[in-house]
Write an enzyme that holds these catalytic residues in place. Sequence first.
Site, PDB file in Angstrom:
ATOM      1  N   GLU A  13     -12.867   1.287  12.829  1.00 16.41           N
ATOM      2  CA  GLU A  13     -14.145   0.811  12.292  1.00 16.41           C
ATOM      3  C   GLU A  13     -14.525  -0.546  12.881  1.00 16.41           C
TER       4      GLU A  13
ATOM      5  N   TYR B  68     -16.384  -3.621   5.331  1.00 20.97           N
ATOM      6  CA  TYR B  68     -14.992  -3.200   5.574  1.00 20.97           C
ATOM      7  C   TYR B  68     -14.612  -3.467   7.031  1.00 20.97           C
TER       8      TYR B  68
ATOM      9  N   SER C   5      -8.252  -1.055  12.363  1.00 15.33           N
ATOM     10  CA  SER C   5      -9.041   0.182  12.238  1.00 15.33           C
ATOM     11  C   SER C   5     -10.052   0.355  13.363  1.00 15.33           C
TER      12      SER C   5
ATOM     13  N   GLY D  46       0.820  -1.221   0.000  1.00 15.03           N
ATOM     14  CA  GLY D  46       0.000   0.000   0.000  1.00 15.03           C
ATOM     15  C   GLY D  46       0.845   1.258   0.000  1.00 15.03           C
ATOM     16  N   ILE D  47       2.029   1.178  -0.582  1.00 17.64           N
ATOM     17  CA  ILE D  47       2.964   2.329  -0.601  1.00 17.64           C
ATOM     18  C   ILE D  47       2.368   3.509  -1.359  1.00 17.64           C
TER      19      ILE D  47
ATOM     20  N   ARG E 263      -4.848  12.686   1.533  1.00 18.70           N
ATOM     21  CA  ARG E 263      -6.010  11.815   1.713  1.00 18.70           C
ATOM     22  C   ARG E 263      -6.782  11.700   0.396  1.00 18.70           C
TER      23      ARG E 263
ATOM     24  N   LEU F 178      -2.199  -8.311  -3.160  1.00 18.40           N
ATOM     25  CA  LEU F 178      -2.708  -9.077  -2.005  1.00 18.40           C
ATOM     26  C   LEU F 178      -3.607 -10.232  -2.424  1.00 18.40           C
TER      27      LEU F 178
ATOM     28  N   LEU G 225      -0.149  -2.167   4.768  1.00 15.42           N
ATOM     29  CA  LEU G 225      -1.082  -1.041   4.681  1.00 15.42           C
ATOM     30  C   LEU G 225      -2.085  -1.212   3.536  1.00 15.42           C
TER      31      LEU G 225
ATOM     32  N   ALA H  30      -5.118  -2.218   1.342  1.00 16.46           N
ATOM     33  CA  ALA H  30      -6.492  -2.676   1.612  1.00 16.46           C
ATOM     34  C   ALA H  30      -7.440  -1.942   0.689  1.00 16.46           C
ATOM     35  N   GLN H  31      -8.645  -2.463   0.530  1.00 13.94           N
ATOM     36  CA  GLN H  31      -9.757  -1.682  -0.018  1.00 13.94           C
ATOM     37  C   GLN H  31     -10.245  -0.917   1.200  1.00 13.94           C
TER      38      GLN H  31
HETATM   39  P1  NAP Z   1      -5.444   4.221   0.918  1.00 12.52           P
HETATM   40  O1  NAP Z   1      -4.937   5.612   0.685  1.00 12.52           O
HETATM   41  O2  NAP Z   1      -6.781   3.840   0.402  1.00 12.52           O
HETATM   42  O3  NAP Z   1      -4.342   3.226   0.300  1.00 12.52           O
HETATM   43  C1  NAP Z   1      -4.608   1.867   0.125  1.00 12.52           C
HETATM   44  C2  NAP Z   1      -3.427   1.212  -0.561  1.00 12.52           C
HETATM   45  O4  NAP Z   1      -3.708  -0.181  -0.732  1.00 12.52           O
HETATM   46  C3  NAP Z   1      -3.106   1.773  -1.951  1.00 12.52           C
HETATM   47  O5  NAP Z   1      -1.708   1.857  -2.086  1.00 12.52           O
HETATM   48  C4  NAP Z   1      -3.650   0.689  -2.874  1.00 12.52           C
HETATM   49  O6  NAP Z   1      -2.991   0.626  -4.105  1.00 12.52           O
HETATM   50  C5  NAP Z   1      -3.333  -0.551  -2.064  1.00 12.52           C
HETATM   51  N1  NAP Z   1      -4.073  -1.742  -2.475  1.00 12.52           N
HETATM   52  C6  NAP Z   1      -5.408  -1.890  -2.535  1.00 12.52           C
HETATM   53  N2  NAP Z   1      -5.705  -3.125  -2.934  1.00 12.52           N
HETATM   54  C7  NAP Z   1      -4.536  -3.782  -3.149  1.00 12.52           C
HETATM   55  C8  NAP Z   1      -4.174  -5.085  -3.575  1.00 12.52           C
HETATM   56  N3  NAP Z   1      -5.093  -5.999  -3.910  1.00 12.52           N
HETATM   57  N4  NAP Z   1      -2.865  -5.409  -3.655  1.00 12.52           N
HETATM   58  C9  NAP Z   1      -1.914  -4.491  -3.353  1.00 12.52           C
HETATM   59  N5  NAP Z   1      -2.188  -3.251  -2.956  1.00 12.52           N
HETATM   60  C10 NAP Z   1      -3.492  -2.895  -2.860  1.00 12.52           C
HETATM   61  O7  NAP Z   1      -5.425   3.874   2.466  1.00 12.52           O
HETATM   62  P2  NAP Z   1      -4.691   4.633   3.690  1.00 12.52           P
HETATM   63  O8  NAP Z   1      -5.587   5.700   4.190  1.00 12.52           O
HETATM   64  O9  NAP Z   1      -3.311   4.912   3.308  1.00 12.52           O
HETATM   65  O10 NAP Z   1      -4.747   3.485   4.796  1.00 12.52           O
HETATM   66  C11 NAP Z   1      -3.705   2.522   4.908  1.00 12.52           C
HETATM   67  C12 NAP Z   1      -4.227   1.300   5.645  1.00 12.52           C
HETATM   68  O11 NAP Z   1      -4.683   1.694   6.946  1.00 12.52           O
HETATM   69  C13 NAP Z   1      -5.414   0.612   4.998  1.00 12.52           C
HETATM   70  O12 NAP Z   1      -5.291  -0.759   5.271  1.00 12.52           O
HETATM   71  C14 NAP Z   1      -6.620   1.164   5.713  1.00 12.52           C
HETATM   72  O13 NAP Z   1      -7.700   0.259   5.672  1.00 12.52           O
HETATM   73  C15 NAP Z   1      -6.048   1.305   7.115  1.00 12.52           C
HETATM   74  N6  NAP Z   1      -6.617   2.346   7.959  1.00 12.52           N
HETATM   75  C16 NAP Z   1      -6.679   3.626   7.512  1.00 12.52           C
HETATM   76  C17 NAP Z   1      -7.161   4.612   8.354  1.00 12.52           C
HETATM   77  C18 NAP Z   1      -7.219   6.052   7.915  1.00 12.52           C
HETATM   78  O14 NAP Z   1      -7.911   6.836   8.577  1.00 12.52           O
HETATM   79  N7  NAP Z   1      -6.498   6.436   6.873  1.00 12.52           N
HETATM   80  C19 NAP Z   1      -7.570   4.282   9.657  1.00 12.52           C
HETATM   81  C20 NAP Z   1      -7.479   2.950  10.074  1.00 12.52           C
HETATM   82  C21 NAP Z   1      -6.980   1.995   9.228  1.00 12.52           C
HETATM   83  P3  NAP Z   1      -3.503   1.364  -5.451  1.00 12.52           P
HETATM   84  O15 NAP Z   1      -2.804   2.698  -5.457  1.00 12.52           O
HETATM   85  O16 NAP Z   1      -3.045   0.440  -6.522  1.00 12.52           O
HETATM   86  O17 NAP Z   1      -4.993   1.470  -5.361  1.00 12.52           O
HETATM   87  O1  F7E Z   2     -16.365   9.027   6.687  1.00  7.03           O
HETATM   88  C1  F7E Z   2     -19.574  10.761   7.189  1.00  7.03           C
HETATM   89  C2  F7E Z   2     -19.630   9.258   7.041  1.00  7.03           C
HETATM   90  O2  F7E Z   2     -15.415   8.084   4.586  1.00  7.03           O
HETATM   91  C3  F7E Z   2     -16.352   9.606   7.970  1.00  7.03           C
HETATM   92  C4  F7E Z   2     -11.283   5.058   6.376  1.00  7.03           C
HETATM   93  O3  F7E Z   2      -9.961   5.534   6.319  1.00  7.03           O
HETATM   94  O4  F7E Z   2     -11.500   5.788   8.661  1.00  7.03           O
HETATM   95  C5  F7E Z   2     -12.069   5.904   7.367  1.00  7.03           C
HETATM   96  O5  F7E Z   2     -13.422   5.444   7.362  1.00  7.03           O
HETATM   97  C6  F7E Z   2     -17.764   9.959   8.396  1.00  7.03           C
HETATM   98  C7  F7E Z   2     -18.785   8.833   8.232  1.00  7.03           C
HETATM   99  O6  F7E Z   2     -14.225   7.722   6.821  1.00  7.03           O
HETATM  100  C8  F7E Z   2     -19.952  12.098   3.855  1.00  7.03           C
HETATM  101  O7  F7E Z   2     -20.981   8.795   7.070  1.00  7.03           O
HETATM  102  C9  F7E Z   2     -20.856  12.416   5.804  1.00  7.03           C
HETATM  103  O8  F7E Z   2     -19.587   8.762   9.376  1.00  7.03           O
HETATM  104  O9  F7E Z   2     -14.173   9.920   5.788  1.00  7.03           O
HETATM  105  P1  F7E Z   2     -15.006   8.712   5.876  1.00  7.03           P
HETATM  106  P2  F7E Z   2     -14.665   6.393   7.624  1.00  7.03           P
HETATM  107  O10 F7E Z   2     -15.841   5.738   7.020  1.00  7.03           O
HETATM  108  O11 F7E Z   2     -14.753   6.767   9.059  1.00  7.03           O
HETATM  109  C10 F7E Z   2     -11.487   4.456   9.193  1.00  7.03           C
HETATM  110  C11 F7E Z   2     -10.833   4.507  10.547  1.00  7.03           C
HETATM  111  C12 F7E Z   2     -10.898   3.478   8.258  1.00  7.03           C
HETATM  112  O12 F7E Z   2     -10.310   2.484   8.682  1.00  7.03           O
HETATM  113  C13 F7E Z   2     -11.268   3.594   6.820  1.00  7.03           C
HETATM  114  O13 F7E Z   2     -10.334   2.912   5.990  1.00  7.03           O
HETATM  115  O14 F7E Z   2     -18.239  11.024   7.571  1.00  7.03           O
HETATM  116  N1  F7E Z   2     -19.889  11.465   5.950  1.00  7.03           N
HETATM  117  N2  F7E Z   2     -20.927  12.812   4.522  1.00  7.03           N
HETATM  118  C14 F7E Z   2     -19.318  11.253   4.762  1.00  7.03           C
HETATM  119  N3  F7E Z   2     -18.301  10.445   4.394  1.00  7.03           N
HETATM  120  C15 F7E Z   2     -17.911  10.459   3.100  1.00  7.03           C
HETATM  121  N4  F7E Z   2     -16.892   9.660   2.717  1.00  7.03           N
HETATM  122  N5  F7E Z   2     -18.524  11.259   2.177  1.00  7.03           N
HETATM  123  C16 F7E Z   2     -19.553  12.108   2.484  1.00  7.03           C
HETATM  124  O15 F7E Z   2     -20.089  12.806   1.645  1.00  7.03           O
END
Ligand code: NAP
Ligand code: F7E
Length: 338
Positions: free
Chosen positions: A126, A148, A124, A9-10, A183, A58, A79, A81-82
Amino acid sequence: MQRTALVTGITGQDGSYLAEVLLEQGYRVVGMSRRSSTITNERIAHLAGKIELVQGDLLDQASLVEALKETRPAEVYNLAAQSFVPTSWNQPVLTGEFTALGVTRILEAIRQVDPTIRFYQASSSEMFGKVTESPQHEGTAFHPRSPYGVAKVYGHLLTVNYRESYDLYAASGICFNHESPRRGLEFVTRKVTDGAVRVKLGLAKDLRLGNLDAQRDWGFAGDYVRAMWLMLQQDQPGDYVIATGQAHSVRELCEVAFGRLGLDYRDHVTVDPALIRPAEVDHLLGDATRARTELGWEPKVGFEQLVTMMVDADLARLGGGRRADDPVLASSMYSRAP
Ligand code: NAP
Ligand code: F7E
């Protein structure tokens, strides 16, 4: 000897910040990315020549084994993931394949190639979903509300299980939402900062959002990746909540983002019922006491600073390098919004 870190996920938000931290620490950094017909390296373009890339997916066990054999890492950060919650209702099977079974594939590859590799799993908040207590800590029960979230519970518990079954150094960061100018545009923070700037510049009339009352514990991604690295430097592996301990609503996010641009969000934000989720996570708030005491980790960037940083970055991108405090912004040239 220089240590090698492999980051899946680089190309994502966290991958790009983690690569920077690992380079600062003197690692050889190898990023795993999947092949695609278009280049998705925008977030790591500035690291060209400093990091290496290896192809892997993956979904493909052999590619993971090959990536490990070829690069011989001491640490693997999983890192990839979908990661977009709404997509997980549209593509629940694929989300399970990437986000849940992907963890099994990579842990099995580690067992096969080199069980001394230290492993980080991106868990997460979540997983807490419909929360049973607040704030949430490492012992809080899981009640995920989306495919998810369910997939992340699987990946998390599998990481614990491989630690207990095979004595692997497998650690998990239960990260609450973390954001940055890098982001993805579909996540609510970036959607709001980008949307507010578009309204300010007259590029859009309004911004359609879903649930404005949802609350999240939002932190800065640059702070959270430091915690990931720290988790792999301990004597024993463990699970750590990473959070700021402050929750804010989507409404407050809009207030700060539009306010930074001298706008009132109530004039521009409309609620679109199509964006309301089938099952919502209403309120998340993390207790990072364990990370603070055991890892010495603290977040440095607060909510307002984070949103301001993101608005300013979107403004610089869309508005020709201007900052929100630029007086020219107040002039008619940039004030075409209704
Ligand atoms: P992101 O920006 O959506 O990046 C996801 C990465 O995963 C991308 O590099 C993507 O590659 C890659 N990927 C997806 N499917 C793949 C596959 N089948 N094989 C190889 N690579 C694949 O996510 P992020 O915000 O950096 O988050 C990183 C990790 O932390 C994720 O696992 C996410 O679920 C978790 N997480 C994030 C948050 C948050 O708030 N950001 C919080 C808790 C947990 P492509 O560029 O090719 O699509
Ligand atoms: O939504 C509300 C929505 O999509 C946050 C991922 O990185 O963090 C992320 O998941 C909140 C939700 O993030 C819109 O209903 C309102 O309550 O930014 P989000 P998320 O679903 O919390 C967790 C920790 C992860 O692990 C996940 O990978 O905002 N919301 N209106 C909306 N959200 C979106 N996307 N778009 C709207 O228009």
